[in-house]
Scaffold this active site. Structure first.
Site, PDB file in Angstrom:
ATOM      1  N   ASN A 190      30.908  43.603  33.665  1.00  0.00           N
ATOM      2  CA  ASN A 190      31.356  42.299  33.188  1.00  0.00           C
ATOM      3  C   ASN A 190      30.304  41.241  33.499  1.00  0.00           C
ATOM      4  OD1 ASN A 190      33.095  43.034  35.727  1.00  0.00           O
ATOM      5  ND2 ASN A 190      33.239  40.797  35.726  1.00  0.00           N
ATOM      6  N   ASP A 191      30.591  40.202  34.251  1.00  0.00           N
ATOM      7  CA  ASP A 191      29.752  39.008  34.312  1.00  0.00           C
ATOM      8  C   ASP A 191      28.296  39.282  34.698  1.00  0.00           C
ATOM      9  OD1 ASP A 191      32.277  37.984  34.034  1.00  0.00           O
ATOM     10  OD2 ASP A 191      32.364  37.077  36.023  1.00  0.00           O
ATOM     11  N   PRO A 192      27.350  38.609  34.046  1.00  0.00           N
ATOM     12  CA  PRO A 192      25.976  38.568  34.558  1.00  0.00           C
ATOM     13  C   PRO A 192      25.940  37.862  35.908  1.00  0.00           C
ATOM     14  CG  PRO A 192      26.073  37.792  32.283  1.00  0.00           C
ATOM     15  CD  PRO A 192      27.475  37.878  32.775  1.00  0.00           C
TER      16      PRO A 192
END
Length: 448
Positions: A22-24
């Protein structure tokens, strides 16, 4: 084992060889290498037991996945989303050897620091992993750190729920000792803050954005962020939510050329061995328009390195019985699933009707000339009557850019092939370039 050729596996977009992403996190550049850390569960196709995955690139386009950077069996605390910086001034005093310290920040209900002395490949907990900054509120997460040149201090923003959604601001001279200085509160502001100095009309201003890509522009005096905006704008025309086609974008630290480059999480792409991919990197700039400053986004120029063939069309008058581009694809040619299309239309003498790029079954990009809408979203031609449109098409992803980056839509789509341009009215096509693109995975096919 993966050859990165599975159905829906993007050929232009980074995805993990296996597991959930998911998130960078902690995007940064160091000595010729770009580091892309990301939220990762290497053991499942769903969110759980967060690690920090890691990939590197020398050109922001071709990515090589590396061993995980942070592992919950080794690194203390909840290893949720966060940021990273290169301490080129050794303000932290942690340098020991040739490499500049690289520090990453993560943690929920308190920020923890991990540092690397080998160029960002492995990380050690600072001071045993103790909390170095305590945000306000009951819940907090997602620290992002930048260098503030005017005060020669580090600045951290952290989302928390104190008195509603918002971010706490902290400052530090050394990345280890942090003072909370102020808070920005806004009901719309949720998770994954990114805080970025950007140039506007020759002056530096500051952009504060949240996980959904909502943003405001304002001033920062080294301790407090202020803005006259009463409501945010959005990076994309289809913002959020989490696990949607665009979320938690973050900008790179220590860019060698001063560009603002961001990547986001696209959560709706998946296969039998992986879930989620990153958006293609975009360069962003602030542009003054009558309504105020706005962020414009366009694919990074390094995409040119992927071009394997280009066909150009000059000025052409299209009519309702015209179909353009249909002969460009053999539907059995999987390599034709990835391309970059740039088109300019002259709408000066056209007041009614619409035109459509048919990309594959059920995936169309339509501009309604009378309504001035692109795929149902407002978009006016330029004052001289022209409209620029750019489509970055991949196996499971589509990015739409228009009006020189003022319009940005980021989507996950089903895999497929095909391309046609049709119109239901007389239409002047000023120019069109179709770039067939090579895969970013040519040199990254690995077992594991």
């Amino acid at each position: 084992m993966t050859d990165y050729q599975e159905t829906n596996r993007g050929q232009l977009h980074f995805s993990p060889r296996r597991g959930w992403m998911n998130d960078p996190n902690g995007l940064l550049h160091y000595r010729g290498t770009y580091h892309f850390y990301f939220q990762h569960n290497p053991y499942s196709l769903v969110w759980d037991t967060m690690h920090w995955g890691h990939a590197t690139s020398t050109d922001l386009v071709h990515w090589q996945q590396q061993p995980n950077a942070l592992d919950p069996t080794v690194h203390p605390g909840e290893l949720w989303s966060g940021g990273g910086v290169v301490d080129v001034r050794n303000t932290s005093g942690l340098k020991d050897g040739d490499h500049d310290p690289i520090l990453v920040f993560t943690g929920t209900q308190g920020v923890r620091v991990f540092y690397s002395l080998d160029g960002g490949m492995t990380f050690t907990p600072y001071d045993g992993g103790r909390v170095v900054a305590q945000p306000s509120g009951h819940e907090s997460r997602d620290p992002k750190v930048i260098w503030h040149q005017p005060t020669e201090r580090w600045v951290m923003v952290v989302w928390s729920d104190n008195n509603g959604n918002g971010v706490d601001f902290f400052v530090s001279p050394n990345l280890r000792d942090w003072e909370r200085t102020s808070r920005y509160v806004a009901d719309w502001f949720f998770e994954c803050p990114d805080f970025t100095p950007m140039e506007l009309d020759g002056e530096i201003t500051y952009v504060l954005r949240d996980g959904r890509g909502s943003y405001v522009v304002g001033d920062f005096d080294g301790r407090e962020f202020t803005t006259s905006w009463t409501a945010p704008q959005t990076i994309t025309v289809n913002p959020g939510p989490a696990a949607g086609p665009y979320y938690a974008a973050q900008s790179f630290d220590n860019m060698p050329d001063g560009r603002v480059v961001t990547m986001a999480w696209q959560g709706q792409n998946r296969g039998s061995t992986w879930t989620g991919n990153a958006s293609f990197p975009v360069e962003q700039r602030l542009v003054s328009i009558p309504d105020g400053p706005r962020i414009h986004s366009e694919p990074i120029d390094e995409i040119r390195s992927l071009r394997r063939a280009t066909r150009n069309w000059g000025p052409t008058q299209l009519s309702p019985d015209t179909t353009l581009l249909a002969d460009e694809f053999d539907e059995s040619d999987e390599a034709a699933e990835s391309f970059d299309l740039e088109a300019t239309f002259d709408l000066t003498d056209t007041a009614e009707g619409s035109f459509t790029f048919h990309l594959r079954r059920g995936v169309d990009v339509t501009y309604n000339i009378a309504a001035e809408e692109l795929n149902g979203h407002p978009l006016r031609p330029s004052p001289n009557g022209t409209l620029t449109l750019r489509l970055l098409v991949d196996r499971g992803q589509l990015a739409i850019f228009a009006a020189d980056g003022a319009f940005y839509e980021c989507l996950n789509i089903e895999s497929g092939n095909g391309l046609r341009l049709t119109t239901d009215c007389p239409l002047k096509l000023t120019s069109l370039s179709l770039h067939h693109l090579n895969s970013i995975w040519a040199e990254a096919r690995v077992s594991g």
